[in-house]
Motif scaffolding. Sequence first.
Motif, short mmCIF file in Angstrom:
data_model
loop_
_atom_site.label_atom_id
_atom_site.label_comp_id
_atom_site.label_asym_id
_atom_site.label_seq_id
_atom_site.Cartn_x
_atom_site.Cartn_y
_atom_site.Cartn_z
N LYS A 225 -44.41 44.93 -64.01
CA LYS A 225 -43.38 45.19 -62.99
C LYS A 225 -42.04 44.56 -63.33
CE LYS A 225 -44.52 41.36 -59.78
NZ LYS A 225 -45.76 40.84 -60.43
N SER A 226 -42.05 43.63 -64.30
CA SER A 226 -40.79 43.03 -64.74
C SER A 226 -40.71 42.99 -66.27
CB SER A 226 -40.63 41.62 -64.18
OG SER A 226 -39.32 41.13 -64.41
N ASP A 227 -41.24 44.03 -66.89
CA ASP A 227 -41.23 44.10 -68.35
C ASP A 227 -39.79 44.09 -68.86
OD1 ASP A 227 -43.66 45.05 -70.43
OD2 ASP A 227 -41.61 45.31 -71.18
N THR A 228 -39.56 43.38 -69.94
CA THR A 228 -38.19 43.24 -70.45
C THR A 228 -37.74 44.41 -71.31
OG1 THR A 228 -39.01 42.02 -72.39
CG2 THR A 228 -38.37 40.72 -70.45
N VAL A 229 -38.66 45.29 -71.66
CA VAL A 229 -38.35 46.41 -72.56
C VAL A 229 -38.13 47.69 -71.76
CG1 VAL A 229 -39.17 47.79 -74.52
CG2 VAL A 229 -39.70 45.34 -74.39
N LYS A 230 -36.99 48.34 -71.96
CA LYS A 230 -36.65 49.53 -71.19
C LYS A 230 -37.65 50.66 -71.39
CE LYS A 230 -31.66 48.97 -70.51
NZ LYS A 230 -30.32 49.58 -70.71
N TYR A 231 -38.19 50.78 -72.57
CA TYR A 231 -39.18 51.83 -72.85
C TYR A 231 -40.38 51.70 -71.92
CZ TYR A 231 -41.68 55.09 -75.99
OH TYR A 231 -42.34 56.17 -76.54
N GLU A 260 -39.32 41.39 -53.56
CA GLU A 260 -39.47 40.03 -53.03
C GLU A 260 -40.15 39.11 -54.03
OE1 GLU A 260 -41.56 40.24 -49.37
OE2 GLU A 260 -40.02 41.42 -48.33
N GLN A 261 -41.13 39.65 -54.75
CA GLN A 261 -41.93 38.82 -55.66
C GLN A 261 -41.24 38.55 -56.99
OE1 GLN A 261 -45.48 41.14 -56.11
NE2 GLN A 261 -46.04 41.00 -53.94
N SER A 262 -40.41 39.47 -57.42
CA SER A 262 -39.84 39.38 -58.77
C SER A 262 -38.37 39.78 -58.74
CB SER A 262 -40.62 40.32 -59.71
OG SER A 262 -40.08 40.30 -61.01
N ASP A 263 -37.52 38.81 -58.45
CA ASP A 263 -36.09 39.07 -58.34
C ASP A 263 -35.43 39.00 -59.72
OD1 ASP A 263 -33.58 39.54 -57.37
OD2 ASP A 263 -33.24 37.46 -56.74
N THR A 264 -35.74 39.99 -60.56
CA THR A 264 -35.15 40.05 -61.90
C THR A 264 -34.45 41.39 -62.08
OG1 THR A 264 -37.04 41.11 -63.01
CG2 THR A 264 -37.13 38.71 -62.75
N HIS A 266 -34.89 43.34 -64.45
CA HIS A 266 -35.87 44.29 -64.97
C HIS A 266 -36.62 44.97 -63.83
CE1 HIS A 266 -34.82 42.20 -68.58
NE2 HIS A 266 -35.44 41.09 -68.22
N THR A 267 -37.06 44.17 -62.87
CA THR A 267 -37.76 44.73 -61.71
C THR A 267 -36.82 45.60 -60.89
OG1 THR A 267 -39.25 42.84 -61.61
CG2 THR A 267 -39.08 44.19 -59.63
N ARG A 268 -35.60 45.15 -60.72
CA ARG A 268 -34.64 45.93 -59.95
C ARG A 268 -34.40 47.30 -60.58
NH1 ARG A 268 -32.19 40.79 -59.33
NH2 ARG A 268 -30.72 41.18 -61.04
N ARG A 269 -34.34 47.32 -61.89
CA ARG A 269 -34.15 48.62 -62.58
C ARG A 269 -35.36 49.52 -62.35
NH1 ARG A 269 -35.20 51.09 -67.59
NH2 ARG A 269 -33.56 52.60 -68.16
N ILE A 270 -36.54 48.96 -62.42
CA ILE A 270 -37.76 49.75 -62.25
C ILE A 270 -37.84 50.33 -60.84
CG2 ILE A 270 -40.28 49.57 -62.02
CD1 ILE A 270 -40.23 47.62 -64.39
N ILE A 271 -37.61 49.52 -59.83
CA ILE A 271 -37.78 50.02 -58.46
C ILE A 271 -36.66 50.98 -58.06
CG2 ILE A 271 -39.12 48.00 -57.76
CD1 ILE A 271 -36.72 46.87 -56.40
N THR A 272 -35.49 50.81 -58.68
CA THR A 272 -34.40 51.76 -58.40
C THR A 272 -34.75 53.14 -58.96
OG1 THR A 272 -32.71 50.03 -58.42
CG2 THR A 272 -31.98 52.30 -58.79
#
Length: 278
Positions: A225-231, A260-264, A266-272
């Motif tokens: 859920k907060s993976d650093t790799v865009k792929y 709420e759990q992962s304010d990064t 990377h997570t923000r990009r995923i959920i957007t």
Amino acid sequence: MNHKTVQPVTEGILSRKGARTAKDIPKHVLQLLQAGQIESVNLTEWLAVDHLLLFQQIILERGIPNESHEIIEQIAQMREHRIMKIIPAIASGWLQIMDKQDFQGRSSLFSALAEHQSDGVRCWAAYIIGLDSRLNLADKLERITPFAADHHFGVREIAWMAVRSPVTAELSEALELLTHWVTHPDPLIRRFAIEVIRPHGVWSKHIQQLKEQPELALPLLEHVKSDTVKYVQDSVSNWLNDASKSNPDWVRQICNNWAEQSDTKHTRRIITRAQRSL
């Protein structure tokens, strides 16, 4: 088969960017692709390859034309020659050829295909694994690993498509086995683990159970859920976007929880990206 003189592979050919349309692919580049001497460099080239001609070329290369005549005829008579139809057909043909050989012969032939310089040939090898009824699911996932991590985009896509049917058939076991994949240090392996179980998928049948019960895959998704790799991020967000088509409220809740759990970033990009269809 008619033999054509193929130009040598130069540095300029290897470093090409690739044509935007099939008609713009230089003739000598297409000949090299059909001869299995170079890889495609973009989707246009990948889709332009005539896999039946490539199959005939590799048959000659391996010195087994007598065993392949009926298979070539069967493939030639197929009504549908789109890439996602002909690759499995050719893989099935190779399995027929391998069935006539001893263990050493099978292993040698498969290795030659799996390690071939042509991405198209390696695509066949990946599908051979998915279609081989002698392999159980764990064996198929283990053997598909090199293809899931292949440097070529086309081989990586075919890799998950090749085992999607057996994964779907034994989903519970697959989800358990893939738990180790989502924590793998190679992002290509992590991406495969998510892509192979996408509820809708691309160019593949839907996984009805995950459309109805997306929560079954949540333990895997949580790991990335907060993976650093865009792929990998793209695959996770696409998975959730798939799920949002049948379970929008569930996806909203997961995205809220992750925020709420992962304010990064990377997570923000995923959920957007995950909520782009809502």
